[in-house]
Enzyme design. Structure first.
Site, mmCIF file in Angstrom:
data_model
loop_
_atom_site.group_PDB
_atom_site.id
_atom_site.type_symbol
_atom_site.label_atom_id
_atom_site.label_comp_id
_atom_site.label_asym_id
_atom_site.label_seq_id
_atom_site.Cartn_x
_atom_site.Cartn_y
_atom_site.Cartn_z
ATOM 1 N N ASP A 1 -2.363 4.849 -1.111
ATOM 2 C CA ASP A 1 -2.588 4.236 -2.420
ATOM 3 C C ASP A 1 -3.960 4.605 -2.990
ATOM 4 O O ASP A 1 -4.823 5.099 -2.271
ATOM 5 C CB ASP A 1 -2.514 2.707 -2.280
ATOM 6 N N TYR B 1 -3.923 3.965 11.626
ATOM 7 C CA TYR B 1 -4.717 3.541 10.476
ATOM 8 C C TYR B 1 -5.919 2.744 10.964
ATOM 9 O O TYR B 1 -5.809 2.013 11.959
ATOM 10 C CB TYR B 1 -3.905 2.631 9.556
#
Lengths: 247, 247
Positions: free
Chosen positions: B52, B110
């Protein structure tokens, strides 16, 4: 009432510390906020020293006088609520009226960060992207020659006329990041740093690390008292004013 | 010839990974450069997944086919000479023609960075500025409940319709920076992460650390399969796609 503030900033989007018309500067932003707090009366802030465009500060210090009465806590909150997100006031103290944030400096600490590994887009504005190997042992030898009291004229901005270029560097060190051995940090602690002095020292140390100069040439550079004798000026993005100490 | 690239980017100045007309995107920048190299013929890149707006990547992976013949080394140099300074290609590999950068992903890692200490203007785009204390012990308990195979529908973007929300998280950890105990890093290693999943997990973990929820409520959230059961979506600036692994 005289106040002393400790503040940090990301120098990336500023045209330097010192106020200039129509340019975004740290002094300009801080004074605008203080004038707002000070019933729209002019406020002049006096920092420990200037930083150039792109140079960051972890603990810059500045003093100023306000006409209004406000507690340290309230002033800190008021300033941070109005300052842009790349400047932050960490501490506010009330100091004697004869305290001076520049004249009373006893020593300053600067750090300079270099990445010898691959180019890193995420730290590009915060670490010099050198991206090649350097002879770190030879650089460390040169750092020991830099420590002590010397005439630093060769490491000062060429047209910076001063009566006295003698300064003392108490310590000049190089550390490696334990998680990434390619991230190096230079640390310089000294009585005073003239314009471009840290960046010129780092630029010269890089040339020593490249093998273009031997570490002993530091002595020749000191004795020449000529900017042309030293290495290039390292980019501003790796430089941080880390601390300012007062007597 | 099919190529696989490993690349890093600073997500701060992008409107996200995926190409959109008149928006600066990572896919857009990379494809423009590749088309230039590929004699102006269109190149479609397929990444391991999207990120994003504002999310960073340390080792994103993508594959694409070129009409021209070029060695891995030359392609890496050509791409880096043309890419903007916030994207960098770390590695180029030639892969079999049936290799697929998204379908062949075996697991992904992540990290999410949070500053519990005072606001830091220098890391504002790279670390969530939470600036308050959190109950780290309770968060660590919740992290252990997140590990394993679960239906993560409650942690997925509300309107993201999928056949299957079951994913496996191999490990979910929290580490403190040894030099600054207020800098925390979450690490999530798993088979796949749906849209906003890491940010929703972190947002929920923050609410647990605030005492608004107990760590055991993670199980209730899993069973509800409803986005509203979980916490807020944490800001993108603290999130990094750290690694993508293939079978």
């Amino acid at each position: 009432m005289r106040y002393l503030i400790t503040f940090s900033y990301d120098g990336s989007s500023f045209r330097g510390y010192q106020k200039q018309p129509n340019r975004r500067t740290i002094q300009g932003e801080v004074e605008t906020v203080l004038e707002n707090i000070n019933d729209n009366k002019k406020v002049d802030i006096v920092a420990s020293g200037r930083t150039d465009a792109g140079v960051h500060a972890l603990n810059q210090k500045a003093h100023f006088d306000l006409d209004i009465k406000i507690t340290e806590d309230k002033l800190k909150k008021a300033m941070n609520s109005m300052l842009p997100d790349d400047v932050y006031v960490k501490r506010v103290e009330i100091v004697p009226n004869d305290f001076h944030a520049r004249y009373d400096v006893s020593c300053k600490e600067y750090v300079y960060k270099i990445n010898l590994g691959e180019y890193d887009p995420i730290s590009k504005d915060y670490v010099l992207q050198y991206n090649k190997k350097l002879d770190v042992v030879e650089i460390e030898r040169a750092l020991k020659y830099i420590e002590g009291t010397h005439d630093f004229k060769s490491f000062t901005k060429a047209d910076d006329e001063k009566d006295n270029y003698v300064r003392t560097i108490f310590s000049a060190n190089l550390t490696r990041d334990i998680k990434n051995v390619n991230f190096l940090t230079f640390t310089f602690l000294g009585t005073g740093f003239m314009r471009y002095m840290v960046r010129n020292l780092v630029g010269t140390l890089i040339e020593i690390g490249e093998g273009k100069m031997k570490s002993e040439e530091i002595f020749t550079i000191f004795s020449k008292k000529d900017r042309k004798a030293a290495g290039k000026t390292a980019a501003p993005n790796g430089l941080y004013l880390k601390d300012v100490f007062y007597r």
